[in-house]
Design a protein around this motif. Structure first.
Motif, PDB file in Angstrom:
ATOM      1  N   MET A   6       0.859  -1.180   0.000  1.00 11.66           N
ATOM      2  CA  MET A   6       0.000   0.000   0.000  1.00 11.66           C
ATOM      3  C   MET A   6       0.897   1.233   0.000  1.00 11.66           C
ATOM      4  O   MET A   6       1.761   1.369   0.869  1.00 11.66           O
ATOM      5  CB  MET A   6      -0.902  -0.012   1.239  1.00 11.66           C
ATOM      6  N   THR A   7       0.714   2.099  -0.993  1.00 15.18           N
ATOM      7  CA  THR A   7       1.484   3.339  -1.042  1.00 15.18           C
ATOM      8  C   THR A   7       0.545   4.499  -0.764  1.00 15.18           C
ATOM      9  O   THR A   7      -0.535   4.575  -1.334  1.00 15.18           O
ATOM     10  CB  THR A   7       2.191   3.535  -2.404  1.00 15.18           C
ATOM     11  N   VAL A   8       0.955   5.362   0.131  1.00 16.23           N
ATOM     12  CA  VAL A   8       0.118   6.490   0.540  1.00 16.23           C
ATOM     13  C   VAL A   8       0.791   7.787   0.095  1.00 16.23           C
ATOM     14  O   VAL A   8       1.916   8.079   0.492  1.00 16.23           O
ATOM     15  CB  VAL A   8      -0.111   6.495   2.071  1.00 16.23           C
ATOM     16  N   THR A   9       0.077   8.529  -0.746  1.00 13.91           N
ATOM     17  CA  THR A   9       0.517   9.841  -1.215  1.00 13.91           C
ATOM     18  C   THR A   9      -0.615  10.800  -0.898  1.00 13.91           C
ATOM     19  O   THR A   9      -1.612  10.837  -1.614  1.00 13.91           O
ATOM     20  CB  THR A   9       0.788   9.837  -2.729  1.00 13.91           C
ATOM     21  N   MET A  10      -0.479  11.552   0.169  1.00 13.36           N
ATOM     22  CA  MET A  10      -1.558  12.438   0.599  1.00 13.36           C
ATOM     23  C   MET A  10      -1.734  13.635  -0.330  1.00 13.36           C
ATOM     24  O   MET A  10      -2.792  14.231  -0.364  1.00 13.36           O
ATOM     25  CB  MET A  10      -1.301  12.930   2.029  1.00 13.36           C
ATOM     26  N   GLU A  55       2.575  -6.032  -6.842  1.00  9.24           N
ATOM     27  CA  GLU A  55       1.287  -5.349  -6.828  1.00  9.24           C
ATOM     28  C   GLU A  55       1.282  -4.286  -5.745  1.00  9.24           C
ATOM     29  O   GLU A  55       1.856  -4.476  -4.675  1.00  9.24           O
ATOM     30  CB  GLU A  55       0.155  -6.337  -6.563  1.00  9.24           C
ATOM     31  N   SER A  56       0.606  -3.175  -6.049  1.00  8.08           N
ATOM     32  CA  SER A  56       0.467  -2.122  -5.046  1.00  8.08           C
ATOM     33  C   SER A  56      -0.911  -1.498  -5.173  1.00  8.08           C
ATOM     34  O   SER A  56      -1.597  -1.679  -6.180  1.00  8.08           O
ATOM     35  CB  SER A  56       1.551  -1.049  -5.205  1.00  8.08           C
ATOM     36  N   ALA A  57      -1.289  -0.791  -4.147  1.00  4.71           N
ATOM     37  CA  ALA A  57      -2.529  -0.013  -4.153  1.00  4.71           C
ATOM     38  C   ALA A  57      -2.160   1.401  -3.726  1.00  4.71           C
ATOM     39  O   ALA A  57      -1.655   1.606  -2.618  1.00  4.71           O
ATOM     40  CB  ALA A  57      -3.560  -0.616  -3.207  1.00  4.71           C
ATOM     41  N   ALA A  58      -2.376   2.366  -4.605  1.00  2.00           N
ATOM     42  CA  ALA A  58      -2.031   3.763  -4.329  1.00  2.00           C
ATOM     43  C   ALA A  58      -3.222   4.460  -3.678  1.00  2.00           C
ATOM     44  O   ALA A  58      -4.347   4.364  -4.163  1.00  2.00           O
ATOM     45  CB  ALA A  58      -1.638   4.474  -5.622  1.00  2.00           C
ATOM     46  N   MET A  59      -2.958   5.156  -2.570  1.00  2.00           N
ATOM     47  CA  MET A  59      -4.005   5.845  -1.813  1.00  2.00           C
ATOM     48  C   MET A  59      -3.622   7.283  -1.554  1.00  2.00           C
ATOM     49  O   MET A  59      -2.450   7.632  -1.600  1.00  2.00           O
ATOM     50  CB  MET A  59      -4.203   5.165  -0.451  1.00  2.00           C
ATOM     51  N   GLY A  60      -4.606   8.089  -1.198  1.00  2.00           N
ATOM     52  CA  GLY A  60      -4.386   9.484  -0.838  1.00  2.00           C
ATOM     53  C   GLY A  60      -5.609  10.298  -1.226  1.00  2.00           C
ATOM     54  O   GLY A  60      -6.732   9.806  -1.154  1.00  2.00           O
ATOM     55  N   PHE A  61      -5.379  11.529  -1.658  1.00  2.00           N
ATOM     56  CA  PHE A  61      -6.455  12.440  -2.042  1.00  2.00           C
ATOM     57  C   PHE A  61      -6.211  12.936  -3.458  1.00  2.00           C
ATOM     58  O   PHE A  61      -5.080  13.239  -3.826  1.00  2.00           O
ATOM     59  CB  PHE A  61      -6.508  13.642  -1.096  1.00  2.00           C
ATOM     60  N   SER A 131      -5.494  -4.571   6.232  1.00  2.00           N
ATOM     61  CA  SER A 131      -5.615  -6.030   6.306  1.00  2.00           C
ATOM     62  C   SER A 131      -5.193  -6.705   5.003  1.00  2.00           C
ATOM     63  O   SER A 131      -4.905  -7.901   4.991  1.00  2.00           O
ATOM     64  CB  SER A 131      -7.048  -6.428   6.656  1.00  2.00           C
ATOM     65  N   ARG A 132      -5.162  -5.963   3.928  1.00  2.00           N
ATOM     66  CA  ARG A 132      -4.790  -6.511   2.616  1.00  2.00           C
ATOM     67  C   ARG A 132      -3.335  -6.227   2.250  1.00  2.00           C
ATOM     68  O   ARG A 132      -2.872  -6.665   1.202  1.00  2.00           O
ATOM     69  CB  ARG A 132      -5.678  -5.913   1.530  1.00  2.00           C
ATOM     70  N   ALA A 133      -2.647  -5.463   3.072  1.00  2.00           N
ATOM     71  CA  ALA A 133      -1.294  -5.012   2.710  1.00  2.00           C
ATOM     72  C   ALA A 133      -0.226  -5.809   3.450  1.00  2.00           C
ATOM     73  O   ALA A 133      -0.371  -6.132   4.622  1.00  2.00           O
ATOM     74  CB  ALA A 133      -1.136  -3.531   3.036  1.00  2.00           C
TER      75      ALA A 133
END
Length: 153
Positions: A6-10, A55-61, A131-133
């Motif tokens: 999981m990658t978080v870019t706010m 695999e990754s999931a990118a998150m943020g706003f 839970s998925r990361a």
């Protein structure tokens, strides 16, 4: 299936790089090269992870036209995204590279305002995605409203 990173870019952005001949302030230039890309530390990490076969999931706003550009770019790369849409406009970062002196000048925008409601939606998504990361990468600048938020990794 392996758990994803999981990658978080706010505060993601469109990064625009202009290469210009002999740049100096106060003049007009025609760029000899232009490059536009989806950017932000976590976004960049997701792109590199995919190139390495992870695999990754990118998150943020994301907000406005720039936010849609970032989302569309990542989807065309077949990256999983889980961004919260907010009002306003995501950032644009402009880099001017002097072709002769090889000196880079950068200008960055602040990004959109993040409401408490949007922050709450992000935190709900973040908790669910944990839970998925198998790994979490937090990177990049924070919008002012996010600097005091409690985040667990």
């Amino acid at each position: 299936m392996d758990k994803t990173v999981m990658t978080v870019t706010m505060n993601p952005a469109i990064d625009i790089q202009y290469v210009v001949p002999d740049f100096s302030p106060g003049r007009w230039f025609q760029a000899s090269e232009v490059d536009r890309s989806a950017g932000g530390k976590g976004v960049n990490v997701s792109i590199i992870l995919q190139q390495l076969g992870y695999e990754s999931a990118a998150m943020g706003f994301l907000a406005g036209f720039c936010g849609e550009y970032v989302r569309d770019t990542l989807r065309r790369l077949k990256l999983t995204t889980n961004f919260v849409n907010v009002i306003g406009e995501s950032r644009t970062n402009v880099y001017i590279v002097d072709e002769v002196g090889r000196i880079e000048t950068g200008v960055t925008e602040p990004g959109p305002y993040i409401s408490d409601e949007s922050l709450g939606r992000f935190m709900k998504n973040y908790e669910r995605m944990l839970s998925r990361a198998r790994l979490v990468y937090l990177g990049g600048s924070l919008p002012p409203e996010c600097r005091k938020m409690p985040i667990k990794i």
